[in-house]
Design a protein around this motif. Structure first.
Motif, short mmCIF file in Angstrom:
data_model
loop_
_atom_site.label_atom_id
_atom_site.label_comp_id
_atom_site.label_asym_id
_atom_site.label_seq_id
_atom_site.Cartn_x
_atom_site.Cartn_y
_atom_site.Cartn_z
N GLU A 84 33.24 42.28 5.93
CA GLU A 84 33.93 43.44 5.60
C GLU A 84 34.64 43.90 4.72
O GLU A 84 34.26 45.06 4.56
N ARG A 107 33.35 43.80 1.35
CA ARG A 107 32.31 44.07 1.41
C ARG A 107 31.34 43.78 0.68
O ARG A 107 30.20 43.84 -0.42
N VAL A 114 29.98 41.54 2.88
CA VAL A 114 28.28 42.39 4.48
C VAL A 114 28.86 43.70 4.75
O VAL A 114 30.42 44.30 5.13
N THR A 115 28.23 44.42 5.29
CA THR A 115 27.88 45.94 6.36
C THR A 115 28.36 45.72 7.61
O THR A 115 27.55 45.38 7.63
N ARG A 157 21.40 45.31 11.26
CA ARG A 157 19.96 44.92 11.62
C ARG A 157 19.92 43.96 11.90
O ARG A 157 18.69 43.12 12.34
N SER A 158 20.66 42.58 11.50
CA SER A 158 20.32 41.56 11.94
C SER A 158 20.85 40.68 12.81
O SER A 158 20.79 39.61 13.17
N ALA A 178 26.60 47.50 8.84
CA ALA A 178 24.95 48.54 8.88
C ALA A 178 24.33 47.12 8.92
O ALA A 178 23.16 46.86 9.51
N ARG A 179 24.41 46.07 7.49
CA ARG A 179 23.52 45.36 7.84
C ARG A 179 23.80 43.89 8.67
O ARG A 179 22.80 43.53 9.29
N LEU A 180 25.12 43.60 9.51
CA LEU A 180 25.21 43.37 10.62
C LEU A 180 24.20 44.10 11.82
O LEU A 180 24.00 42.48 12.25
#
Length: 272
Positions: free
Chosen positions: A212, A215, A217-218, A224-225, A220-222
């Motif tokens: 993180e 950058r 991954v973010t 969502r998954s 928000a992306r984590l």
């Protein structure tokens, strides 16, 4: 009184003469890597010597979960007592080869050396990476090393505390007609493998937070998954747990799932 200040001035001048990572050649990068590897190797050798000296206390410490799984009342066999391979009045461990004692000592020395030297090794890894980072990112060096070491110890402690329940379950699975007689090499191999596996997998939040920060991954992306992450963590815990018992699987999967969401929260806080 002026000598320390002269030394500090020379160190600062030496740091100024050192080329920046962008201007370093391949040979200079390899030289820096060799320097870090040598320091890590020296730390590992010294820690291994300490583990060799503390062999008996470490061995009794590792056998304690077997004592608890046996109810603490199993008598110590003559073979075990002669070779010093059992905690008093609670476990039976038998050696079948003259080389087993040496193999056992070497294994404990290597695992103990890695555990004791891990803070130095992690710090040297970070020191090799930090020259390429911005000044804002360098301030995370101490928290990174400290968190990684604490999490490794927490993982090893979790494996150790759940081991007696795992051993009791594995003994019960075979039925009451089986006589439990353990060889110390595979037994301690299982114990050390569990502690190492838990310690390494407990680095999961450190890796996520590092990604993180970089950058890659973010948060928000984590977030969502999260469903796929929970499924993947559960599958990985079931596949890679050496003992394959439900206690160890849950003890590994539940903290990793918690760490996943904690890492997302830390990533959001640092993003702000």
């Amino acid at each position: 009184m002026t000598l320390p200040f002269i030394g500090e001035r020379k160190d600062k001048e030496k740091d100024k003469e050192k080329p920046s990572p962008d201007n370093m050649t391949l040979s200079q990068h390899l030289g820096e890597l060799r320097h870090r590897l040598v320091i890590s190797l020296i730390a590992f050798v010294l820690a291994t010597v300490v583990a060799v000296i503390a062999y008996e206390p470490i061995l009794h410490f590792l056998i304690k979960p077997l004592c608890e799984a046996n109810g603490g009342g199993t008598r110590l066999s003559g073979v075990t007592a002669a070779h010093g391979l059992g905690s008093r009045n609670c476990a039976n461990l038998y050696v079948t080869s003259p080389l087993d004692g040496l193999s056992l000592r070497v294994k404990i020395a290597v695992y103990g050396g890695l555990t004791l030297a891990s803070p130095v090794i992690l710090f040297q890894m970070w020191r090799f990476v930090t020259p390429g980072l911005e000044a804002r990112e360098k301030k995370y060096a101490i928290p990174f090393v400290s968190a990684a070491f604490v999490l490794f110890l927490a993982g090893a402690a979790t494996a150790y505390l759940t081991l007696s329940h795992a051993l009791h379950f594995l003994q019960a699975v075979g039925g009451p007609d089986l006589q439990q007689i353990y060889d110390p090499i595979p037994y301690l191999g299982l114990v050390l493998a569990l502690m190492a596996l838990f310690g390494i997998t407990f680095q999961f939040p450190v890796i996520l937070v590092s990604l993180e920060l970089a950058r890659v991954v973010t948060p928000a992306r984590l977030l969502r998954s999260w469903r796929w992450a929970v499924i993947l963590i559960t599958v990985v815990a079931a596949v890679f747990t050496p003992s394959s018992d439900p206690f160890s699987m849950l003890a590994l999967a539940v903290p990793l799932i918690v760490f996943f969401f904690i890492s997302i929260a830390i990533g959001k806080l640092m993003g702000r």
